[in-house]
Motif scaffolding. Sequence first.
Motif, short mmCIF file in Angstrom:
data_model
loop_
_atom_site.label_atom_id
_atom_site.label_comp_id
_atom_site.label_asym_id
_atom_site.label_seq_id
_atom_site.Cartn_x
_atom_site.Cartn_y
_atom_site.Cartn_z
N VAL A 1 -10.60 -7.03 -9.25
CA VAL A 1 -9.82 -6.51 -8.12
C VAL A 1 -8.94 -5.37 -8.60
CG1 VAL A 1 -8.00 -7.02 -6.44
CG2 VAL A 1 -9.84 -8.68 -6.84
N ASN A 2 -9.10 -4.22 -7.99
CA ASN A 2 -8.24 -3.07 -8.25
C ASN A 2 -7.01 -3.22 -7.35
OD1 ASN A 2 -6.96 -0.59 -8.32
ND2 ASN A 2 -8.84 0.61 -8.05
N LYS B 1 -6.36 -0.79 -4.57
CA LYS B 1 -7.19 -0.87 -3.36
C LYS B 1 -6.95 -2.15 -2.58
CE LYS B 1 -10.98 2.06 -4.97
NZ LYS B 1 -12.42 2.13 -5.30
N ASP B 2 -6.54 -3.19 -3.28
CA ASP B 2 -6.42 -4.49 -2.62
C ASP B 2 -5.17 -5.24 -3.08
OD1 ASP B 2 -6.84 -6.79 -1.22
OD2 ASP B 2 -8.72 -7.33 -2.20
N ARG C 1 0.83 -1.21 0.00
CA ARG C 1 0.00 0.00 0.00
C ARG C 1 0.86 1.26 0.00
NH1 ARG C 1 -5.23 -1.25 0.63
NH2 ARG C 1 -5.68 -3.30 1.51
N ASP D 1 -3.15 -6.88 -1.32
CA ASP D 1 -2.96 -8.13 -0.59
C ASP D 1 -3.55 -9.32 -1.35
OD1 ASP D 1 -1.76 -6.65 1.36
OD2 ASP D 1 -3.52 -6.55 2.65
N THR D 2 -4.70 -9.09 -1.97
CA THR D 2 -5.31 -10.17 -2.74
C THR D 2 -4.45 -10.52 -3.95
OG1 THR D 2 -7.53 -9.60 -2.01
CG2 THR D 2 -7.36 -10.86 -4.04
#
Lengths: 130, 94
Positions: free
Chosen positions: B43-44, B47-48, A87, B50-51
Amino acid sequence: MAYRVLVIGDDATVHRAFERAVADTGCECEVVNAASGEAGVEAFEAYRPALVFLDLSMPGLADLDLARAIRERDPRVPIYVMTPFYRESLDELRAAAERGLEFELMHKPGGLDHIAEVTRGVLLGTVETY
Amino acid sequence: MSQSTYVLILFVTGETPTSRRQVQQLQRLLDDELGELYELSVVNVFKDPDTAVRYDVFATPTVVKRLPEPVRQIVDGLRDRERVLSGLEIEHAP
């Protein structure tokens, strides 16, 4: 059809990795390396590559300014920004994308097989077949 | 869910004209080949992430076919129908 792949980054190890990986794709490709942002823009204008890999954290033009400079010169060329999928690393990139800068992501670090797979996908999968 | 239902995930970069086009291209292909026998989620990675990491995704756009097994994935090249079908091992629904 011969393609040119432009790799912009200041790490010679990365450049050599791309040369090896792209050679393994079976594509008729030439890898062009540029070690700074300014050199990257010059190389883009000189060689008009079909695919651009941008390694973040280089001297010269700020990373995303470089992506913008290339996008201004060609709105369609695929630009792959190499970055960790964390992130913290993605926040600035997300903000740039939300402001309209279009690019794709490639996880960093990546193996030779990853480089080859992306290169094959972009260069060999560009023909509209349906 | 029937055994013949395909479950796929498309990983994209942001919500841009390009990513929307990628979704449309894949949906069109899946509609043609599988009719209603598929579930596609998007899935963007912004934003994600981790996925994306969990599915060993290393670039965008990537399509992961989760079911039926074996799990398969392809990177980019969504305009090439044969490449997508063979890479994901998708068989035309009767």
